[in-house]
Motif scaffolding. Structure first.
Motif, mmCIF file in Angstrom:
data_model
loop_
_atom_site.group_PDB
_atom_site.id
_atom_site.type_symbol
_atom_site.label_atom_id
_atom_site.label_comp_id
_atom_site.label_asym_id
_atom_site.label_seq_id
_atom_site.Cartn_x
_atom_site.Cartn_y
_atom_site.Cartn_z
ATOM 1 N N ASN A 29 0.837 -1.198 0.000
ATOM 2 C CA ASN A 29 0.000 0.000 0.000
ATOM 3 C C ASN A 29 0.871 1.246 0.000
ATOM 4 O O ASN A 29 2.057 1.211 0.322
ATOM 5 C CB ASN A 29 -0.879 0.023 1.255
ATOM 6 C CG ASN A 29 -1.669 -1.256 1.432
ATOM 7 O OD1 ASN A 29 -2.487 -1.608 0.608
ATOM 8 N ND2 ASN A 29 -1.398 -1.959 2.529
ATOM 9 N N LYS A 44 -3.233 4.105 5.392
ATOM 10 C CA LYS A 44 -2.884 3.201 4.300
ATOM 11 C C LYS A 44 -3.897 3.407 3.183
ATOM 12 O O LYS A 44 -5.098 3.469 3.440
ATOM 13 C CB LYS A 44 -2.957 1.740 4.754
ATOM 14 C CG LYS A 44 -1.864 1.279 5.691
ATOM 15 C CD LYS A 44 -2.041 -0.222 5.949
ATOM 16 C CE LYS A 44 -0.941 -0.773 6.817
ATOM 17 N NZ LYS A 44 -1.079 -2.257 6.977
ATOM 18 N N TRP A 45 -3.399 3.448 1.953
ATOM 19 C CA TRP A 45 -4.292 3.635 0.816
ATOM 20 C C TRP A 45 -3.853 2.737 -0.333
ATOM 21 O O TRP A 45 -2.656 2.537 -0.583
ATOM 22 C CB TRP A 45 -4.287 5.089 0.350
ATOM 23 C CG TRP A 45 -5.098 5.311 -0.892
ATOM 24 C CD1 TRP A 45 -6.461 5.246 -1.009
ATOM 25 C CD2 TRP A 45 -4.608 5.599 -2.205
ATOM 26 N NE1 TRP A 45 -6.846 5.485 -2.325
ATOM 27 C CE2 TRP A 45 -5.727 5.701 -3.067
ATOM 28 C CE3 TRP A 45 -3.329 5.774 -2.733
ATOM 29 C CZ2 TRP A 45 -5.596 5.977 -4.428
ATOM 30 C CZ3 TRP A 45 -3.195 6.041 -4.094
ATOM 31 C CH2 TRP A 45 -4.326 6.156 -4.913
ATOM 32 N N HIS A 46 -4.824 2.146 -1.007
ATOM 33 C CA HIS A 46 -4.570 1.335 -2.194
ATOM 34 C C HIS A 46 -5.661 1.649 -3.215
ATOM 35 O O HIS A 46 -6.839 1.662 -2.877
ATOM 36 C CB HIS A 46 -4.595 -0.150 -1.833
ATOM 37 C CG HIS A 46 -3.993 -1.041 -2.884
ATOM 38 N ND1 HIS A 46 -4.534 -1.193 -4.150
ATOM 39 C CD2 HIS A 46 -2.884 -1.837 -2.850
ATOM 40 C CE1 HIS A 46 -3.794 -2.038 -4.836
ATOM 41 N NE2 HIS A 46 -2.785 -2.445 -4.083
ATOM 42 N N PRO A 49 -7.524 -2.402 -4.052
ATOM 43 C CA PRO A 49 -7.139 -3.530 -3.192
ATOM 44 C C PRO A 49 -8.052 -4.730 -3.402
ATOM 45 O O PRO A 49 -9.147 -4.604 -3.973
ATOM 46 C CB PRO A 49 -7.331 -2.952 -1.784
ATOM 47 C CG PRO A 49 -8.445 -1.966 -1.959
ATOM 48 C CD PRO A 49 -8.247 -1.356 -3.319
ATOM 49 N N GLN A 81 -10.868 1.478 0.151
ATOM 50 C CA GLN A 81 -9.538 1.820 -0.358
ATOM 51 C C GLN A 81 -8.569 2.300 0.721
ATOM 52 O O GLN A 81 -7.418 2.586 0.398
ATOM 53 C CB GLN A 81 -9.653 2.926 -1.421
ATOM 54 C CG GLN A 81 -10.353 2.500 -2.701
ATOM 55 C CD GLN A 81 -10.413 3.649 -3.680
ATOM 56 O OE1 GLN A 81 -11.041 4.680 -3.428
ATOM 57 N NE2 GLN A 81 -9.742 3.503 -4.807
ATOM 58 N N TYR A 82 -8.994 2.364 1.960
ATOM 59 C CA TYR A 82 -8.105 2.955 2.969
ATOM 60 C C TYR A 82 -8.336 2.361 4.354
ATOM 61 O O TYR A 82 -9.375 1.776 4.651
ATOM 62 C CB TYR A 82 -8.316 4.476 3.036
ATOM 63 C CG TYR A 82 -9.606 4.882 3.715
ATOM 64 C CD1 TYR A 82 -9.648 5.132 5.093
ATOM 65 C CD2 TYR A 82 -10.800 4.982 2.997
ATOM 66 C CE1 TYR A 82 -10.840 5.480 5.727
ATOM 67 C CE2 TYR A 82 -11.990 5.318 3.627
ATOM 68 C CZ TYR A 82 -11.999 5.569 4.982
ATOM 69 O OH TYR A 82 -13.170 5.897 5.621
#
Length: 282
Positions: A29, A44-46, A49, A81-82
Protein backbone atom coordinates in the motif's frame (compact mmCIF):
# COMPACT_ATOMS: atom_id res chain seq x y z
CA UNK A 1 4.29 12.55 -3.27
CA UNK A 2 1.55 10.31 -4.61
CA UNK A 3 -1.79 12.04 -4.40
CA UNK A 4 -4.63 10.50 -2.40
CA UNK A 5 -7.99 11.08 -4.10
CA UNK A 6 -9.91 13.86 -2.39
CA UNK A 7 -12.95 11.65 -1.94
CA UNK A 8 -10.85 9.16 0.07
CA UNK A 9 -9.62 11.95 2.34
CA UNK A 10 -13.20 13.10 2.82
CA UNK A 11 -14.43 9.60 3.67
CA UNK A 12 -11.54 9.16 6.10
CA UNK A 13 -12.49 12.40 7.83
CA UNK A 14 -9.17 14.14 7.09
CA UNK A 15 -9.22 17.93 7.49
CA UNK A 16 -8.61 19.90 4.32
CA UNK A 17 -5.71 21.75 5.94
CA UNK A 18 -4.06 18.63 7.40
CA UNK A 19 -0.39 18.09 6.55
CA UNK A 20 0.20 14.85 4.63
CA UNK A 21 3.62 13.23 4.32
CA UNK A 22 4.54 9.92 2.69
CA UNK A 23 5.80 7.08 4.87
CA UNK A 24 8.19 4.50 3.41
CA UNK A 25 8.69 0.86 4.21
CA UNK A 26 5.67 -0.84 2.65
CA UNK A 27 5.50 -2.58 -0.72
CA UNK A 28 1.76 -3.25 -0.90
CA UNK A 29 0.00 0.00 0.00
CA UNK A 30 0.90 3.66 -0.10
CA UNK A 31 1.28 5.00 3.42
CA UNK A 32 0.99 8.51 4.85
CA UNK A 33 1.48 10.43 8.07
CA UNK A 34 -1.51 12.73 8.58
CA UNK A 35 -1.02 15.70 10.90
CA UNK A 36 -4.27 17.47 11.74
CA UNK A 37 -4.99 20.27 14.18
CA UNK A 38 -5.41 18.00 17.19
CA UNK A 39 -4.45 14.47 16.12
CA UNK A 40 -1.99 12.48 14.06
CA UNK A 41 -2.88 9.42 12.01
CA UNK A 42 -1.37 6.71 9.86
CA UNK A 43 -3.23 6.22 6.56
CA UNK A 44 -2.88 3.20 4.30
CA UNK A 45 -4.29 3.63 0.82
CA UNK A 46 -4.57 1.34 -2.19
CA UNK A 47 -6.21 2.31 -5.47
CA UNK A 48 -7.58 -1.18 -6.16
CA UNK A 49 -7.14 -3.53 -3.19
CA UNK A 50 -8.53 -7.07 -2.97
CA UNK A 51 -12.12 -7.36 -1.76
CA UNK A 52 -12.52 -6.37 1.93
CA UNK A 53 -8.74 -6.03 2.25
CA UNK A 54 -8.80 -3.14 4.73
CA UNK A 55 -11.98 -4.28 6.49
CA UNK A 56 -10.28 -7.55 7.37
CA UNK A 57 -7.14 -5.85 8.62
CA UNK A 58 -9.21 -3.47 10.74
CA UNK A 59 -11.03 -6.38 12.35
CA UNK A 60 -7.79 -8.21 13.12
CA UNK A 61 -6.10 -5.16 14.62
CA UNK A 62 -9.14 -4.61 16.85
CA UNK A 63 -8.99 -8.25 17.96
CA UNK A 64 -5.33 -7.91 18.87
CA UNK A 65 -5.91 -4.65 20.71
CA UNK A 66 -8.63 -6.26 22.83
CA UNK A 67 -6.27 -8.93 24.21
CA UNK A 68 -5.01 -8.00 27.70
CA UNK A 69 -1.34 -7.05 27.53
CA UNK A 70 -1.28 -6.63 23.73
CA UNK A 71 -0.84 -3.25 22.04
CA UNK A 72 -2.03 -2.64 18.49
CA UNK A 73 -2.79 0.67 16.73
CA UNK A 74 -6.32 1.95 17.28
CA UNK A 75 -8.51 1.68 14.20
CA UNK A 76 -10.07 5.10 13.52
CA UNK A 77 -11.87 4.46 10.22
CA UNK A 78 -11.67 2.20 7.20
CA UNK A 79 -13.19 1.88 3.76
CA UNK A 80 -12.73 -0.05 0.55
CA UNK A 81 -9.54 1.82 -0.36
CA UNK A 82 -8.10 2.95 2.97
CA UNK A 83 -7.37 2.22 6.61
CA UNK A 84 -6.90 5.08 9.07
CA UNK A 85 -5.07 4.28 12.30
CA UNK A 86 -3.87 6.25 15.29
CA UNK A 87 -0.26 7.35 14.78
CA UNK A 88 2.19 5.35 16.92
CA UNK A 89 5.54 6.88 17.83
CA UNK A 90 7.96 6.56 20.71
CA UNK A 91 11.51 5.86 21.80
CA UNK A 92 12.76 2.50 23.10
CA UNK A 93 13.05 2.21 26.86
CA UNK A 94 15.45 -0.07 28.76
CA UNK A 95 12.63 -2.65 28.96
CA UNK A 96 11.15 -2.41 25.46
CA UNK A 97 12.64 -5.72 24.34
CA UNK A 98 11.44 -7.53 27.47
CA UNK A 99 8.00 -5.97 27.08
CA UNK A 100 7.88 -7.28 23.51
CA UNK A 101 8.44 -10.82 24.75
CA UNK A 102 5.72 -10.36 27.36
CA UNK A 103 3.32 -8.98 24.74
CA UNK A 104 3.80 -11.95 22.42
CA UNK A 105 3.39 -14.35 25.34
CA UNK A 106 0.16 -12.59 26.32
CA UNK A 107 -1.02 -12.91 22.71
CA UNK A 108 -0.30 -16.65 22.73
CA UNK A 109 -2.07 -17.03 26.07
CA UNK A 110 -5.33 -15.96 24.42
CA UNK A 111 -7.21 -19.21 23.80
CA UNK A 112 -9.69 -19.96 21.05
CA UNK A 113 -12.30 -22.69 21.03
CA UNK A 114 -10.98 -24.36 17.85
CA UNK A 115 -8.14 -24.03 15.37
CA UNK A 116 -8.15 -21.80 12.31
CA UNK A 117 -10.19 -18.67 11.70
CA UNK A 118 -13.70 -17.82 10.56
CA UNK A 119 -12.78 -15.91 7.39
CA UNK A 120 -10.01 -15.80 4.83
CA UNK A 121 -7.41 -13.08 5.17
CA UNK A 122 -4.08 -12.15 3.59
CA UNK A 123 -0.37 -12.82 4.00
CA UNK A 124 1.22 -9.87 2.27
CA UNK A 125 -0.36 -9.77 -1.17
CA UNK A 126 -1.36 -13.44 -1.12
CA UNK A 127 -4.76 -14.74 -0.04
CA UNK A 128 -4.58 -16.80 3.15
CA UNK A 129 -7.35 -19.38 3.36
CA UNK A 130 -9.00 -20.32 6.63
CA UNK A 131 -11.58 -22.63 8.16
CA UNK A 132 -12.56 -23.74 11.66
CA UNK A 133 -11.17 -27.18 12.50
CA UNK A 134 -10.62 -29.51 15.46
CA UNK A 135 -7.08 -30.49 14.52
CA UNK A 136 -4.20 -28.10 14.01
CA UNK A 137 -2.01 -30.39 11.89
CA UNK A 138 -4.88 -30.91 9.47
CA UNK A 139 -5.47 -27.16 9.31
CA UNK A 140 -1.78 -26.44 8.73
CA UNK A 141 -1.59 -28.96 5.90
CA UNK A 142 -4.84 -28.05 4.13
CA UNK A 143 -5.03 -24.29 4.68
CA UNK A 144 -1.39 -23.24 4.86
CA UNK A 145 1.03 -25.52 3.02
CA UNK A 146 -1.14 -26.97 0.25
CA UNK A 147 -2.54 -23.62 -0.99
CA UNK A 148 0.98 -22.17 -1.21
CA UNK A 149 2.19 -25.25 -3.05
CA UNK A 150 -0.72 -24.99 -5.48
CA UNK A 151 0.08 -21.32 -6.02
CA UNK A 152 3.74 -22.17 -6.63
CA UNK A 153 2.70 -24.72 -9.25
CA UNK A 154 0.50 -22.14 -11.00
CA UNK A 155 3.45 -19.74 -11.08
CA UNK A 156 5.85 -22.35 -12.45
CA UNK A 157 7.83 -22.55 -9.21
CA UNK A 158 7.11 -26.17 -8.29
CA UNK A 159 9.32 -28.40 -10.47
CA UNK A 160 8.73 -32.14 -10.40
CA UNK A 161 11.21 -33.07 -7.64
CA UNK A 162 10.20 -30.15 -5.38
CA UNK A 163 6.55 -31.04 -5.82
CA UNK A 164 7.18 -34.71 -5.02
CA UNK A 165 9.05 -33.93 -1.81
CA UNK A 166 6.58 -31.25 -0.73
CA UNK A 167 3.62 -33.60 -1.13
CA UNK A 168 5.48 -36.30 0.78
CA UNK A 169 6.21 -33.90 3.63
CA UNK A 170 2.59 -32.77 3.88
CA UNK A 171 1.39 -36.36 4.02
CA UNK A 172 3.75 -37.09 6.92
CA UNK A 173 3.46 -33.95 9.06
CA UNK A 174 2.06 -36.02 11.93
CA UNK A 175 5.45 -37.75 12.26
CA UNK A 176 7.05 -34.49 13.41
CA UNK A 177 4.28 -32.22 14.67
CA UNK A 178 2.09 -32.74 17.72
CA UNK A 179 -1.29 -31.20 18.41
CA UNK A 180 -0.88 -28.04 20.56
CA UNK A 181 -2.30 -27.95 24.08
CA UNK A 182 -4.86 -25.35 22.97
CA UNK A 183 -5.65 -23.08 20.00
CA UNK A 184 -3.56 -19.96 20.69
CA UNK A 185 -4.22 -16.63 19.02
CA UNK A 186 -1.46 -16.11 16.45
CA UNK A 187 -0.31 -12.91 14.80
CA UNK A 188 0.48 -14.92 11.69
CA UNK A 189 3.29 -12.82 10.18
CA UNK A 190 5.52 -11.93 13.09
CA UNK A 191 8.75 -10.95 11.35
CA UNK A 192 10.72 -8.20 13.05
CA UNK A 193 9.30 -5.50 10.77
CA UNK A 194 5.82 -6.00 12.15
CA UNK A 195 6.31 -4.43 15.53
CA UNK A 196 7.16 -0.86 16.42
CA UNK A 197 7.82 1.29 19.47
CA UNK A 198 5.09 3.48 20.89
CA UNK A 199 4.72 5.94 23.78
CA UNK A 200 6.76 5.11 26.85
CA UNK A 201 8.78 2.55 24.91
CA UNK A 202 5.81 0.18 24.71
CA UNK A 203 5.87 -2.29 21.79
CA UNK A 204 2.97 -2.42 19.31
CA UNK A 205 2.28 -5.15 16.75
CA UNK A 206 0.99 -4.39 13.26
CA UNK A 207 0.03 -6.06 9.94
CA UNK A 208 -1.57 -9.25 11.30
CA UNK A 209 -2.60 -12.39 9.42
CA UNK A 210 -4.27 -14.05 12.37
CA UNK A 211 -5.59 -17.51 13.13
CA UNK A 212 -5.71 -19.81 16.15
CA UNK A 213 -3.03 -22.47 16.26
CA UNK A 214 0.37 -23.54 17.53
CA UNK A 215 2.41 -20.71 19.10
CA UNK A 216 5.50 -22.25 17.49
CA UNK A 217 4.09 -21.09 14.14
CA UNK A 218 4.67 -17.46 15.17
CA UNK A 219 8.01 -18.32 16.74
CA UNK A 220 9.07 -19.90 13.44
CA UNK A 221 8.59 -16.60 11.61
CA UNK A 222 10.34 -14.76 14.44
CA UNK A 223 13.38 -17.01 13.96
CA UNK A 224 13.31 -17.15 10.15
CA UNK A 225 14.70 -13.70 9.35
CA UNK A 226 16.04 -12.78 12.80
CA UNK A 227 15.66 -9.44 14.56
CA UNK A 228 14.43 -10.65 17.96
CA UNK A 229 16.86 -10.36 20.86
CA UNK A 230 17.73 -12.91 23.52
CA UNK A 231 16.12 -10.59 26.05
CA UNK A 232 12.83 -10.71 24.14
CA UNK A 233 12.85 -14.49 23.88
CA UNK A 234 13.83 -14.96 27.55
CA UNK A 235 10.99 -12.65 28.57
CA UNK A 236 8.61 -14.67 26.39
CA UNK A 237 9.76 -17.96 27.86
CA UNK A 238 9.27 -16.70 31.40
CA UNK A 239 5.53 -16.83 30.57
CA UNK A 240 5.32 -19.60 27.94
CA UNK A 241 7.74 -22.51 27.90
CA UNK A 242 9.02 -23.62 24.54
CA UNK A 243 9.22 -27.28 23.61
CA UNK A 244 12.55 -29.08 23.79
CA UNK A 245 11.82 -30.24 20.25
CA UNK A 246 11.43 -26.66 18.99
CA UNK A 247 14.46 -26.70 16.72
CA UNK A 248 13.08 -29.81 15.04
CA UNK A 249 9.66 -28.36 14.26
CA UNK A 250 10.36 -24.70 13.46
CA UNK A 251 11.59 -25.42 9.89
CA UNK A 252 8.28 -27.18 9.16
CA UNK A 253 6.46 -23.95 9.96
CA UNK A 254 9.05 -21.78 8.23
CA UNK A 255 8.33 -23.73 5.06
CA UNK A 256 4.96 -21.96 4.78
CA UNK A 257 6.54 -18.52 4.87
CA UNK A 258 9.30 -19.56 2.46
CA UNK A 259 6.76 -20.90 -0.03
CA UNK A 260 4.89 -17.59 0.29
CA UNK A 261 8.10 -15.65 -0.36
CA UNK A 262 8.85 -17.94 -3.29
CA UNK A 263 5.45 -17.05 -4.73
CA UNK A 264 5.74 -13.32 -4.05
CA UNK A 265 9.41 -12.68 -4.79
CA UNK A 266 10.71 -15.53 -6.91
CA UNK A 267 13.21 -18.36 -7.09
CA UNK A 268 15.69 -16.66 -4.75
CA UNK A 269 13.73 -18.47 -2.01
CA UNK A 270 13.67 -21.81 -3.84
CA UNK A 271 16.92 -23.09 -2.34
CA UNK A 272 15.60 -22.44 1.19
CA UNK A 273 12.41 -24.38 0.39
CA UNK A 274 14.47 -27.25 -1.03
CA UNK A 275 16.79 -27.32 1.99
CA UNK A 276 13.86 -27.85 4.38
CA UNK A 277 12.30 -30.48 2.15
CA UNK A 278 15.60 -32.35 2.00
CA UNK A 279 15.97 -32.19 5.78
CA UNK A 280 12.69 -34.05 6.36
CA UNK A 281 12.12 -36.23 3.32
CA UNK A 282 15.59 -36.63 1.85
Amino acid sequence: MAMIPSNVLTKAGIDEDAAIDTVGGGDINQAFHIRGKNNRYFLKWHEDPPHRFFQKEARQLSMLGNVPGVNAPEVVRFGDQYLLLAWIEGNPSPRTEEKLGELIADLHSEKGERFGFDEDNFLGTLPQYNAITDRWIEFYANYRLLPQMDEAEKRGKLPKERKKKARQLVENLHHWLSEPAYPALLHGDLWAGNWLVGPGGAPYIIDPAISYGDPAFDRAMMALFGGYSTRTMNSYEAKIKRSQQEEEILPLYQLYFLFAHLNMFGEMYGSSVDRILKRYVG
